[in-house]
Write an enzyme that holds these catalytic residues in place. Sequence first.
Site, short mmCIF file in Angstrom:
data_model
loop_
_atom_site.label_atom_id
_atom_site.label_comp_id
_atom_site.label_asym_id
_atom_site.label_seq_id
_atom_site.Cartn_x
_atom_site.Cartn_y
_atom_site.Cartn_z
N GLU A 43 0.90 -1.22 0.06
CA GLU A 43 0.07 0.04 0.06
C GLU A 43 0.76 1.24 0.14
O GLU A 43 1.77 1.01 0.87
CB GLU A 43 -1.00 -0.04 1.16
N ARG A 269 5.57 -12.90 9.43
CA ARG A 269 6.04 -11.70 9.46
C ARG A 269 7.51 -11.51 9.96
O ARG A 269 7.62 -12.43 10.80
CB ARG A 269 5.44 -10.42 10.14
N LYS A 279 4.25 0.61 9.02
CA LYS A 279 4.09 1.79 8.67
C LYS A 279 3.46 3.00 9.61
O LYS A 279 3.62 4.15 9.43
CB LYS A 279 3.60 1.85 7.21
#
Length: 570
Positions: A43, A269, A279
């Site tokens: 994104e 992850r 983020k």
Amino acid sequence: MSDDRTLEEASADRPKNFIRQIIEADLAAGHKNGKVATRFPPEPNGYLHIGHAKSICLNFGVARDYHGTCNLRFDDTNPSKEDQEFVDAIRRDVRWIGFDWSALHFASDYFEKLYDYAVELIRGGKAFVCDLSADEVREYRGTLTEPGRNSPWRERSVEENLDLFARMRAGEFIDGACTLRAKIDMASPNINLRDPALYRIRHGVHHHRTGTAWVIYPTYDYTHPISDALEGITHSLCTLEFEAHRPLYDWVLDNITIACHPQQIEFSRLNLQYTVMSKRRLTRLVDEGLVEGWDDPRMPTIAGLRRRGYTPASIREFCARIGVTKAENLVEMELLESCIREELNASAPRRMAVLHPLRVVIENYPQEQVEMLEAANHPQDLAQGTRQLPFAREIYIEAGDFMEQPPKGFKRLVPGGEVRLRYGYVIRCDEVIKEHGEVIELRCSYDPATLGADPLGRKVKGVIHWVSARHGVAAEVRLYDRLFTHPLPDTAGRDEGKDFTDFINPDSLRTLTRSIIEPALAQAGAGESFQFEREGYFVRDETLLALPRPIFNRVVTLRDTWAKVAGRRE
Ligand code: ATP
Ligand code: MG
């Protein structure tokens, strides 16, 4: 790319991770037309970080090794936080890591198709326009232990839903007035299947590509499977938090007319000690001025690591070493550091730089004389050749290499004692000059017979680095340390109401403004790395090249010194 692979990546007999095993089995069975197609779907709401590098190396690496394709797709369905700056940075960083995409896509390019598929769902009685407010939706959703309740708007007719959805698109309703929801199962044990939202109304935001053309935006869970399918993705690799979303991923594709049905596979992850990775957190560090920007050398972003002196190969090597599994893990910072240290140890030219200078006058050396001493660029790699080091009467040595009252075992310079200058002569300290109790200069003498030879009848153990005062160049040196004092800044102190910013390391940057570097270093290009002998690995800052005084960032120390904080020299 293949010539440029790290040893670990290129090694044919390295263990294959579980995803590669699945792909190999699919290819062997002739599934998916014997082709593999992956994508990396960031994104554009921030810069890429080292966690993204794991996903990049996996997706692009699989495509490379199995002769498939990998797309770069921007998942840009949330216009309020997205920006062209991030799109540009992500493209740059993916290329810099060493990969190129087969095709570049934006989920926003599919907005019209996504709308058509939503109409198809409505026509099939699989989606409805719901007038419940966000709070009411939450209330109706139920909990992990209790089923939800059907929305009172769930049984609207297809015609009414088609009309309302068209009017949502036309901008007739205000934000939050209604949503388009999938009609699945409010009693499902998986909350993601309790009539999840497919579209929301968002007026007055500017999308970085579609501007104000749309006032309804599709949700991630709706957009992602369709984007994958439209691109013919075979294996949709994502992180574990999407495991519970997989039934919804499959539901969307099972209920529209679309030829392709990618297989979603989840992996864990990357979590790294002493930093934060999401983020949202990184944005706060930037926005609150806690770091200099997204490319601050202390940031775990790709841009920060690049400025810190990490190379693409060191990052790929790190990703190869951590592997890909389903197990939750917390990787030690030392692992990342050892990847760049090993690379620079093998490749970086050796140079001399005095970080905290102390003036030394060699009184028996002729006033105007300058000698050019030959020094190997890399003593273990003679192919790197040699350079000339100017030597003259006045030099700088590291302040810490002299002690007036040395502890036992101190092998460097002491009053009346001797030490060898690296690549040069043995000098003796004859007099200590002080000002206000502080040592400001040493008066020394040198033994002309000791260039490349041991002095007669004496043992000189210590070897120190130095730079000629007349030839040295003033530089700024930035010593970086971990950005946080706690290995888990994100969760530490949560019970006491503390925030990750409470664990910022106040000493994460120390700027040395009086350093003196050997002349050869003044010509260093942006991003060029060196070993400063006895000090560590340093890179010429890539962004501050225009300043008259060169700036060097410490990439990593010579050895893993962090565990022994007490023994640290600076
Ligand atoms: P963040 O919380 O940092 O914003 P994200 O998952 O929302 O992460 P995206 O831009 O959506 O960020 O991520 C793009 C891809 O990178 C996704 O497939 C995601 O799963 C993967 N990814 C993100 N963070 C990590 C990580 N720490 N380890 C491995 N893969 C990651
Ligand atoms: Mg995200």
